[in-house]
Design a protein around this motif. Structure first.
Motif, short mmCIF file in Angstrom:
data_model
loop_
_atom_site.label_atom_id
_atom_site.label_comp_id
_atom_site.label_asym_id
_atom_site.label_seq_id
_atom_site.Cartn_x
_atom_site.Cartn_y
_atom_site.Cartn_z
N ALA A 30 0.87 -1.18 -0.02
CA ALA A 30 -0.02 0.10 0.14
C ALA A 30 0.94 1.34 0.12
O ALA A 30 0.58 2.19 -0.69
CB ALA A 30 -1.04 0.03 1.20
N VAL A 31 1.90 1.32 0.91
CA VAL A 31 2.77 2.34 0.85
C VAL A 31 3.46 2.48 -0.61
O VAL A 31 3.64 3.70 -0.94
CB VAL A 31 3.75 2.34 2.03
CG1 VAL A 31 4.94 3.27 2.06
CG2 VAL A 31 3.20 2.27 3.29
N PHE A 33 2.45 1.71 -3.56
CA PHE A 33 1.60 2.24 -4.48
C PHE A 33 1.04 3.67 -4.24
O PHE A 33 1.06 4.74 -5.14
CB PHE A 33 0.16 1.52 -4.36
CG PHE A 33 0.39 0.12 -5.31
CD1 PHE A 33 0.25 0.33 -6.65
CD2 PHE A 33 0.50 -1.11 -4.85
CE1 PHE A 33 0.37 -0.83 -7.63
CE2 PHE A 33 0.79 -2.33 -5.56
CZ PHE A 33 0.60 -2.26 -6.93
N PHE A 34 1.04 4.09 -3.12
CA PHE A 34 0.60 5.43 -2.52
C PHE A 34 1.84 6.22 -3.15
O PHE A 34 1.69 7.52 -3.50
CB PHE A 34 0.49 5.50 -1.07
CG PHE A 34 0.28 6.85 -0.50
CD1 PHE A 34 -1.23 7.36 -0.65
CD2 PHE A 34 1.36 7.61 -0.01
CE1 PHE A 34 -1.12 8.75 -0.40
CE2 PHE A 34 1.02 9.06 0.53
CZ PHE A 34 -0.04 9.63 0.24
N ALA A 35 3.11 5.83 -2.72
CA ALA A 35 4.30 6.60 -3.11
C ALA A 35 4.29 6.69 -4.72
O ALA A 35 4.78 7.96 -5.13
CB ALA A 35 5.60 6.23 -2.49
N PHE A 37 1.90 6.33 -7.11
CA PHE A 37 1.03 7.00 -7.78
C PHE A 37 0.20 8.43 -7.11
O PHE A 37 -0.67 9.06 -7.58
CB PHE A 37 -0.16 6.11 -7.89
CG PHE A 37 -0.01 4.93 -8.69
CD1 PHE A 37 0.20 5.12 -10.22
CD2 PHE A 37 0.16 3.50 -8.34
CE1 PHE A 37 0.45 3.96 -10.91
CE2 PHE A 37 0.63 2.59 -9.27
CZ PHE A 37 0.63 2.69 -10.36
N THR A 38 0.71 8.67 -5.80
CA THR A 38 0.48 9.88 -5.23
C THR A 38 1.57 10.94 -4.90
O THR A 38 1.47 12.12 -5.33
CB THR A 38 -0.41 9.56 -3.69
OG1 THR A 38 -1.53 8.64 -4.11
CG2 THR A 38 -0.91 11.01 -3.12
N VAL A 39 2.33 10.51 -4.04
CA VAL A 39 3.72 11.34 -3.65
C VAL A 39 4.58 11.46 -4.88
O VAL A 39 4.82 12.71 -4.77
CB VAL A 39 4.57 10.35 -2.76
CG1 VAL A 39 5.70 11.43 -2.35
CG2 VAL A 39 3.64 9.91 -1.53
#
Length: 300
Positions: A30-31, A33-35, A37-39
Motif C-alpha cells: 500500500a505504501v 502504490f501510494f508513493a 501514484f500519489t507522492v
C-alpha cells in the motif's frame, strides 16, 4: 511417536517473517502504490511548475509561471466563476441536505429507507450520464424543462447560451447530485443526538423550531463543518459538469479553475503553467479549509 516428533520439529521451525517487522511487510504494498501514484506525481508536478517548454524540452524558469498566473485575466475569470458557484450553490445544497435529513429522521415520514436510498442514488450516478441527462432536459428548443415553462406561459430559457442561466444549470446539476450524499452524512449525525435533549426541551415548552436551532444545529456543528469543508473542496475542483455541459462557455461564463488547468495542460500542452495553477489552487483550498476550521471548529 513419529507424529509427536514431527509436531515438535514444526513448532521449533522459525517463521520466515519476524513478528517485529511483519506489520511493515503487510503495509509495504500500500505504501509503495501510494508513493508511486500519489507522492511521486505530486512532487513531480510541483517541480514542473518551475519549468517551461523551450524547443520541446522542459527548462527551469524560476517563478515565471507564477508571475504569469497572477497577471492572467482569464485565470481570475475562472477563479471568479468558481467562487460564485461556491458561494451560491454550497449553502443552498447543505440547507436542502439538512432539511431532508431532519425530515427523514422523523417518524412523520413513512418509507424512510426508500427515500434515503432515492436521494442518495444521484451521488453514485455517473457524472457523464447525469450531465448528458441535464443537457437533454435543459435543451432550449426541445428540452422538457422549457416545454413545461411554455405550458405555464413562461418564455423558454436559453440555458446554455446565456452566461447567467448556464451557471444556474451547473448549480442545478451539482445540487441534484450531491444533496443526497450530504444528507446521509447529516442523517448519521442526527441519529447520534441524544433523545434526552429533545425530551428535556419539550418539558421546558420548546417547540419544533426552537429545538431545531437550540439542539439540532449546535449538536450537528462538527458534521456541518465536515460537509462544508468537503463541499468547498469539491466545488473548487469542479470540472466534469462544465466540461460536458458548457465547455466553459458561453464566453467563459462557466470556465472553472480546474477546467482552465485542463485546457492549459492537455489542450495547449503548457504543463508547467498548468502545474502552477494546480498548486495555487492547493494553497487556496488549504487557506479556505483553515478558515472554516477556525470559524466553525471548537475554540476551546
Amino acid at each position: 511417536m513419529a507424529t509427536h516428533e514431527k509436531g515438535k520439529a514444526l513448532s521449533t521451525k522459525k517463521s520466515w517473517i519476524n513478528p517485529k517487522t511483519a506489520p511493515y511487510v503487510f503495509i509495504a504494498p500500500a505504501v509503495l502504490f501510494f508513493a508511486l501514484f500519489t507522492v511521486y506525481p505530486a512532487i513531480s508536478s510541483f517541480l514542473l511548475s518551475f519549468q517551461t517548454s523551450e524547443g520541446g524540452e522542459m527548462v527551469f524558469a524560476g517563478l515565471d509561471n507564477y508571475a504569469r498566473l497572477f497577471t492572467d485575466n482569464l485565470f481570475y475569470t475562472a477563479l471568479g466563476n468558481t467562487f460564485l458557484i461556491l458561494i451560491v450553490q454550497v449553502p443552498i445544497m447543505l440547507s436542502l441536505a439538512l432539511l431532508l435529513a431532519v425530515m427523514l429522521n422523523s417518524t412523520f415520514v413513512k418509507m424512510n429507507g426508500f427515500f434515503r436510498a432515492a436521494f442518495f442514488l444521484p451521488s453514485v450516478t455517473s457524472l457523464v450520464a447525469a450531465a448528458l441527462v441535464f443537457l437533454i432536459l435543459l435543451d432550449t428548443n426541445n428540452g422538457l424543462v422549457n416545454f413545461v415553462l411554455m405550458q405555464l406561459g413562461i418564455d423558454p430559457i436559453a440555458w446554455f447560451s446565456d452566461g447567467f442561466w448556464a451557471k444556474v444549470a451547473l448549480m442545478l446539476v451539482i445540487t441534484w447530485r450531491w444533496t443526497g450524499y450530504n444528507m446521509v452524512i447529516l442523517l448519521a449525525g442526527l441519529q447520534n443526538i441524544s433523545k434526552d435533549l429533545y425530551e428535556a426541551a419539550e418539558i421546558d415548552g420548546a417547540g419544533r423550531v426552537r429545538k431545531f436551532f437550540s439542539i439540532t444545529v449546535p449538536q450537528l456543528k462538527p458534521v456541518l463543518l465536515f460537509t462544508t469543508v468537503l463541499s468547498t473542496i469539491g466545488t473548487l475542483q469542479l470540472f466534469d459538469e462544465p466540461y460536458i455541459m458548457t465547455d466553459g462557455g458561453p464566453n467563459n461564463a462557466t470556465l472553472t479553475v480546474i477546467m482552465y488547468l485542463y485546457n492549459n495542460g492537455f489542450r495547449y500542452f503548457d504543463f508547467g503553467y498548468a502545474s502552477s495553477i494546480a498548486y495555487v489552487l492547493v494553497v487556496i483550498i488549504a487557506i479556505l479549509s483553515w478558515i472554516q476550521m477556525k470559524v466553525g471548529g471548537d475554540r476551546d
